[in-house]
Design a protein around this motif. Structure first.
Motif, PDB file in Angstrom:
ATOM      1  N   ALA A  66      -8.173   0.775   7.132  1.00 18.90           N
ATOM      2  CA  ALA A  66      -7.099   1.570   7.713  1.00 18.90           C
ATOM      3  C   ALA A  66      -6.391   2.371   6.626  1.00 18.90           C
ATOM      4  N   ARG A  67      -5.973   3.567   6.994  1.00 17.56           N
ATOM      5  CA  ARG A  67      -5.204   4.431   6.106  1.00 17.56           C
ATOM      6  C   ARG A  67      -3.741   4.408   6.531  1.00 17.56           C
ATOM      7  N   LYS A  68      -2.845   4.261   5.545  1.00 18.68           N
ATOM      8  CA  LYS A  68      -1.413   4.250   5.820  1.00 18.68           C
ATOM      9  C   LYS A  68      -0.903   5.687   5.823  1.00 18.68           C
ATOM     10  N   LEU A  69      -0.350   6.121   6.935  1.00 18.53           N
ATOM     11  CA  LEU A  69       0.075   7.508   7.100  1.00 18.53           C
ATOM     12  C   LEU A  69       1.525   7.739   6.721  1.00 18.53           C
ATOM     13  N   GLN A  70       2.346   6.710   6.811  1.00 23.20           N
ATOM     14  CA  GLN A  70       3.780   6.879   6.547  1.00 23.20           C
ATOM     15  C   GLN A  70       4.391   5.522   6.254  1.00 23.20           C
ATOM     16  N   ASP A  71       5.566   5.560   5.627  1.00 16.38           N
ATOM     17  CA  ASP A  71       6.330   4.326   5.481  1.00 16.38           C
ATOM     18  C   ASP A  71       6.743   3.852   6.866  1.00 16.38           C
ATOM     19  N   ILE A  72       6.690   2.565   7.064  1.00 11.93           N
ATOM     20  CA  ILE A  72       6.925   2.034   8.405  1.00 11.93           C
ATOM     21  C   ILE A  72       8.132   1.114   8.401  1.00 11.93           C
ATOM     22  N   GLY A  73       8.869   1.173   9.486  1.00 12.86           N
ATOM     23  CA  GLY A  73       9.995   0.281   9.683  1.00 12.86           C
ATOM     24  C   GLY A  73       9.575  -0.930  10.489  1.00 12.86           C
ATOM     25  N   CYS A  79       0.842  -1.193   0.000  1.00 10.33           N
ATOM     26  CA  CYS A  79       0.000   0.000   0.000  1.00 10.33           C
ATOM     27  C   CYS A  79       0.881   1.249   0.000  1.00 10.33           C
ATOM     28  N   LYS A  80       0.499   2.253  -0.764  1.00 14.48           N
ATOM     29  CA  LYS A  80       1.251   3.504  -0.771  1.00 14.48           C
ATOM     30  C   LYS A  80       0.903   4.347   0.449  1.00 14.48           C
ATOM     31  N   VAL A  81       1.770   5.285   0.795  1.00 16.16           N
ATOM     32  CA  VAL A  81       1.454   6.249   1.846  1.00 16.16           C
ATOM     33  C   VAL A  81       0.245   7.076   1.398  1.00 16.16           C
TER      34      VAL A  81
END
Length: 304
Positions: free
Chosen positions: A215-222, A134-136
């Motif tokens: 859910a919405r992806k807010l940022q790239d996650i580590g 999923c993209k940010v």
């Protein structure tokens, strides 16, 4: 793996919330499991044109691409599966991390997990693949078994899991968790967050229940820490050893139960209690206040 009327309504509601489907990836190529009258009801509610689908042989499955493109505005509709059986766009075993580097990572506006991850043994890896694809600013959808579907896949899922995974500190905004009852296509049940109500949100009923998660992806996650169930993460569990004193004296209820046990009546009483509970659970309603009923037609109807 497929889109039933609940999942179609879910996609429509998400569109009303601002979700975009320009580039959509489905985990498993999604077939349509929607009766013609259900599809027509949905079309009228939404004010949509008739759906144009390619000719197919009798008994052949109907797939999701025309619906996504014509009714939801998708430009590219792709899918991934471990097998080429349904002609998925990409072949990958979701038990394994998605290859890196890859043109698919962070490329999709919407990633649909409609009845897939319960069939994947390595759920943490499969889930991480879903959110990495999923993209940010894009959105992740789940529609997964939650109750009375033992044997359907490897797992049934608790909402507790997704309330924990899709936390803002993990890089997500959770837009909603709902239960759907197979026998009631007109209603959903919005699920309370255990972290808000400060207790477990349980369900015992007599019907097949699926869970919808958006859910919405807010940022790239580590790397993310393993989630802890919310009641075990409350202050009293993390402060240290319990300061509780000696065991309290038995309550009147406990003394009564012990007396029934001595008389040999406890098993019969418990059996009667469970029969009464089963009768109460036979209805389609889910218990308030942890589950709030939603009129789906009112939710997705477009004004004329």
């Amino acid at each position: 793996m497929g889109i039933d009327i609940h999942n179609l309504n879910f996609l429509a509601h998400a569109q009303d919330l601002g979700v975009r489907y320009e580039r959509t990836l489905a985990i498993g190529r999604q077939a349509l499991f929607i009766e013609p009258f259900e599809l027509e009801d949905h079309r009228r509610l939404r004010g949509l044109p008739p759906l144009a689908e390619p000719a197919r042989a009798a008994g052949a499955p109907r797939y999701f691409e025309p619906l996504m493109q014509q009714w939801l505005g998708a430009r590219d509709t792709e899918s991934v599966d471990a097998s080429a059986y349904e002609n998925a766009t990409h072949l990958h075993d979701m038990n394994l991390p998605w290859p890196e580097p890859s043109a698919q990572r962070g490329a999709y506006d919407a990633v649909l997990d409609f009845g897939c991850l319960e069939h994947v043994f390595n759920f943490p890896v499969a889930w991480r693949n879903v959110v990495d694809l999923c993209k940010v600013g894009g959105h992740v959808f789940h529609s997964l078994p939650a109750n009375n579907l033992s044997g359907h896949g490897f797992y049934q899922f608790s909402p507790e899991l997704f309330f924990n995974l899709y936390r803002r500190e993990n890089g997500f905004e959770l837009l909603g968790v709902w239960f759907t009852v197979r026998g009631d296509r007109r209603h959903w049940w919005k699920v309370a967050n255990p972290m808000d109500v400060k207790r477990r949100v349980n369900l015992c009923n007599s019907h097949e229940v699926y869970m919808l998660v958006l859910a919405r992806k807010l940022q790239d996650i580590g790397p993310l820490p393993a989630p802890q169930q919310s009641d075990y993460a409350q202050d009293e569990w993390v402060k240290g050893p319990s300061a509780a004193g000696a065991a309290a004296a038995p309550t009147a209820r406990q003394r009564l139960i012990r007396q029934f046990a001595e008389w040999g009546l406890i098993d019969a009483l418990r059996a009667g209690r469970e029969r009464l509970r089963a009768m109460r659970r036979a209805g389609l309603d889910l218990p308030a206040p942890d589950y709030q009923r939603v009129d789906v037609h009112a939710l997705i109807r477009k004004p004329r």
